[in-house]
Structure formats: C-alpha cells, structure tokens
Scaffold this active site. Structure first.
Site, PDB file in Angstrom:
ATOM      1  N   HIS A 134      -3.475   1.668  -5.692  1.00  0.00           N
ATOM      2  CA  HIS A 134      -3.859   0.675  -5.128  1.00  0.00           C
ATOM      3  C   HIS A 134      -4.868   0.186  -4.329  1.00  0.00           C
ATOM      4  CE1 HIS A 134      -4.998   3.332  -1.595  1.00  0.00           C
ATOM      5  NE2 HIS A 134      -6.155   3.025  -1.628  1.00  0.00           N
ATOM      6  N   ASP A 165       1.789   5.262  -5.615  1.00  0.00           N
ATOM      7  CA  ASP A 165       0.208   5.003  -5.930  1.00  0.00           C
ATOM      8  C   ASP A 165      -0.444   5.542  -6.356  1.00  0.00           C
ATOM      9  OD1 ASP A 165      -1.835   3.729  -4.494  1.00  0.00           O
ATOM     10  OD2 ASP A 165      -2.094   4.955  -2.775  1.00  0.00           O
ATOM     11  N   SER A 258     -10.132   7.209  -0.998  1.00  0.00           N
ATOM     12  CA  SER A 258      -9.204   6.785  -1.782  1.00  0.00           C
ATOM     13  C   SER A 258      -9.565   7.073  -3.004  1.00  0.00           C
ATOM     14  CB  SER A 258      -8.296   5.605  -1.857  1.00  0.00           C
ATOM     15  OG  SER A 258      -7.564   4.871  -0.355  1.00  0.00           O
TER      16      SER A 258
END
Length: 308
Positions: A134, A165, A258
């Site tokens: 993402h 992901d 992230s």
C-alpha cells in the site's frame, strides 16, 4: 434547551465506532485542519491530522488509504554504525537500534494525491527493499529511498502482492548496503520484547519499543463496512481483507511506519509493520495497538515476486 446529564451520556453511547488504519502517511489534498506535512528540509515538523484527512488501508489491494471500522467499535541523527548484538534475548534496545537502523530506509512516493511516506527494509547489499504494497500502490514514476545516513536512491517496483500487502523495490545503482537479518516469526511468543523502526510522520530513524501483545490476529474478523478514503474512494473489506494474520504489538506505530521492521531483541526482523488501531475516526496516532505482517509470510511473497 441543553441536554441533561442522562441525555448527554446516552448521546455518547452511540458515538463514532473505532477504526484502524495502516501506519502510512499521505499528504491531504482537501482543505482540513492540519499542519503542513514535513518537507525534506523540515523533517522534524510533525503533522497533526484527523482520520478524515489522513489514514491508510489496512486491507491489501485498496487504492491509496482507507479507514476501517471495527465491529466493537533531512533525516534525524542516528547510530548508523553497525554494532554487534549478542544472541541473547536481553539485549539493550540501543544496541538493537544500532544494529538495525542501517538496514531501514524511508520510502518517498509521489502519487496523484500528493506525497506518501513509508518505510522499508533492506534485503540485499545491491538495494533490494521490502515494504508494504500500500505504500507504493499509487506511485507515479519512480520511488525515492533514503538510507539512515541520508544517502538517497531512486528505486523501481519489482513486484507487489496487494492481498498480502507486500512489495519489493530495487534501488538503482546501489551497492554496499547493510541487509537486515530476517528472523523466524513462528518462534515469536506473546510477551517478548520487540522494537519498531521507521519514519512516522517523516521523522526518519525513529525507534520505539514494546512487547508482542498477541499473535495470529485476524484483521478480517474485526473489520467491516465500506469506509471512505481521504481521496473519496471506498474499500470493500469483504473482498479486500488482508490475507495474513498479524503479530500485535504495543510498540508505538504511526503513519509512516508502514513497511518498516518489527525486530526481536537479537536484531532480527520478525514482522513488517502494516497497520494500527485507532479508537475513533478522529484519532490518527498510536494507542498501543499495532499490527505487523509475520516475516515468514513476507518471505513466501518475496520468493514468489522474485520468481515471476
């Protein structure tokens, strides 16, 4: 006429359900009560945002960023030189940070909505980088990675699995990089100490510590609805729910973490930070409930990407 105490309490009982989101930073494009996101020359300026203007997809395959409802409701200076870490489980956090920081990068992506900031883990000395899908899913053109010492490289996306992901990048012309040591997430135990490293809010080389608070957390079981993203899109959690069960940690994880590593006290990567729980749609910071993709799951996806 104003509400009495009982009416006020009753109104609070049906408040906004809690949310959780990817710890992924996205510059808001709509007018909103935010501070200017950190720019390259102002990396230490923290952005204050609300979930309506900044959140990230906890579900693989969602474009950009999304908030998911729950049923119950210039880089900073760092210890860049590698330090030998003992193979015991009681290593000091500072020694873990000294070992792992050179293997963590900041990932800057230009999208049609603005600038996105995430983190990544160096897999090889020639610049193979592991991050979340993402983080780079909406990239326009090349991605920029920044090493812990400030060195920058342009990078391309080798491949990505949005359901898991996971994405793999390749830094152009890189050599002599410090690869991280990947551990074995099947040996992780609840209660063991862990360290998270990344670039929350663009603050590169940020280190936080905590414990593993739960294992095998199924995010698809606690997500529901079709939430709006900050870009006016929706994410259908019934079809795009994550394909992994997560390591849960109370180590502070925020937007920008992230793709960064969750490491054990031997300095080995046991997970890739990917999501955080927010108690309400107006909260964008860590409340001590973060999620990481087990590194064994990531290894499988990496191999699949490399073999394609």
């Amino acid at each position: 006429m104003g509400m009495n105490e009982n009416e006020f309490r009753a109104s609070q009982a049906g408040g906004v359900p809690p949310t959780y989101s990817h710890p992924y930073y996205q510059q808001p494009v709509a007018a909103a009560p935010v501070l200017t996101p950190p720019r390259p020359k102002k990396k230490r300026v923290a952005a204050l945002v609300t979930a309506s203007t900044l959140a990230a997809a906890v579900i693989g395959g969602a474009s950009g960023a999304a908030i998911v409802g729950l049923d119950s409701g210039s880089p900073t200076s760092s210890a860049a030189s590698a330090t030998t870490v003992s193979s015991t489980t009681n290593t000091d956090v500072s020694a873990v940070a000294a070992k792992v920081l050179p293997s963590v990068v900041q990932v800057n992506v230009t999208t049609r909505q603005g600038e996105a900031i995430g983190s990544g883990v160096i897999l090889s000395s020639d610049g193979k980088i592991l991050t979340n899908a993402h983080v780079v899913s909406d990239a326009v053109g090349e991605v920029t990675i920044t090493l812990s010492d400030g060195t920058k490289y342009q990078a391309s996306v080798v491949g990505a699995d949005t359901k898991a992901d996971i994405a793999v990048l390749q830094a152009d012309g890189a050599s002599g990089l410090t690869a991280a040591t990947l551990g074995d997430s099947s040996k992780v135990q609840v209660g063991e100490e862990v360290v998270a490293i990344g670039s929350p809010g663009g603050l590169q080389n940020t280190v936080t510590s905590g414990i593993v608070s739960a294992l095998n957390r199924d995010l698809s079981d606690i997500s529901s609805g079709e939430p709006d993203t900050p870009f006016g899109q929706t994410a259908d959690t019934s079809s795009d729910s994550p394909s992994y069960t997560a390591i849960q940690t109370d180590a502070s994880i925020n937007q920008g973490n992230s793709g960064g590593p969750l490491v054990d006290m031997n300095g080995e990567v046991i997970g890739i930070n990917s999501a955080l729980y927010s108690p309400s749609s107006t909260s964008a910071g860590s409340v001590g409930i973060g999620f990481a993709i087990p590194i064994n799951d990531a290894k499988t996806i990496i191999q699949q990407i490399e073999n394609n």
